[in-house]
Scaffold this motif. Sequence first.
Motif, PDB file in Angstrom:
ATOM      1  N   ASP A  39       1.411  -5.005   6.835  1.00  0.00           N
ATOM      2  CA  ASP A  39       0.780  -5.637   5.496  1.00  0.00           C
ATOM      3  C   ASP A  39      -0.678  -6.702   5.467  1.00  0.00           C
ATOM      4  O   ASP A  39      -1.461  -6.338   4.963  1.00  0.00           O
ATOM      5  N   THR A  43      -4.287  -5.965   4.557  1.00  0.00           N
ATOM      6  CA  THR A  43      -4.700  -6.527   2.885  1.00  0.00           C
ATOM      7  C   THR A  43      -5.690  -7.444   3.668  1.00  0.00           C
ATOM      8  O   THR A  43      -7.006  -6.875   3.019  1.00  0.00           O
ATOM      9  N   GLU A  46      -8.779  -4.792   4.054  1.00  0.00           N
ATOM     10  CA  GLU A  46      -8.922  -4.143   2.315  1.00  0.00           C
ATOM     11  C   GLU A  46     -10.179  -4.539   1.574  1.00  0.00           C
ATOM     12  O   GLU A  46     -11.453  -4.595   1.179  1.00  0.00           O
ATOM     13  N   TYR A  47      -9.547  -6.530   1.866  1.00  0.00           N
ATOM     14  CA  TYR A  47     -10.333  -7.228   1.666  1.00  0.00           C
ATOM     15  C   TYR A  47     -11.972  -7.553   1.975  1.00  0.00           C
ATOM     16  O   TYR A  47     -13.359  -7.246   1.202  1.00  0.00           O
TER      17      TYR A  47
END
Length: 197
Positions: A39, A43, A46-47
Amino acid sequence: MWISGALFALLTLLSIFLVDTPVATALAPSVDANRTLADPFITFLEYAFGFPVSKFLTGFVLILAGAALFAFRRTLARLLLYVGIAEISSRLIAGVLKNVFLRARPYESFEGPFFVENGSAFPSGHAAHFWALFFALAVAFPRLRIPALILAVLVSAARVMVNDHFVGDVLGSAAISAFVCAALARFIVPSAKLPQA
């Protein structure tokens, strides 16, 4: 890339019927532990790739950069346009196909390899994003192909290991991305400048 796409498509079919359910079932007991690793990685990516703004931001930025450079550095501009259009197209096709296949995610159902109403697993949008970048970069900027391949494989593995996707979901995304990148390369990348992928 056509051969890669065909190979990934064949592996997708084999995975759906032979691999997906056993792998998802085997991973189920370790999902929470796997999330502590996967995760934060997902994450971060994704950013880094602008997902909170738009899943298509990377592609749009590349297209804008290509358009801005078109008058000055036409070859570089075409390559940037190619990577951006390939990324957006692959991600868009994967998103549309989710609404066609409606496959449940592994954490939602272990009831065999088939597809159900209101599922959203097949194909994986994350995997489509990063496999498209790999295939497009392998053509446009071959020196980036190894880091892009590692990223695509790690993202695919991360999506599977937390039971957000079946193996077939990420393989299907790789197939879509290979086909899209191969088709677009014929029209956008000047054949004289097309590196061997």
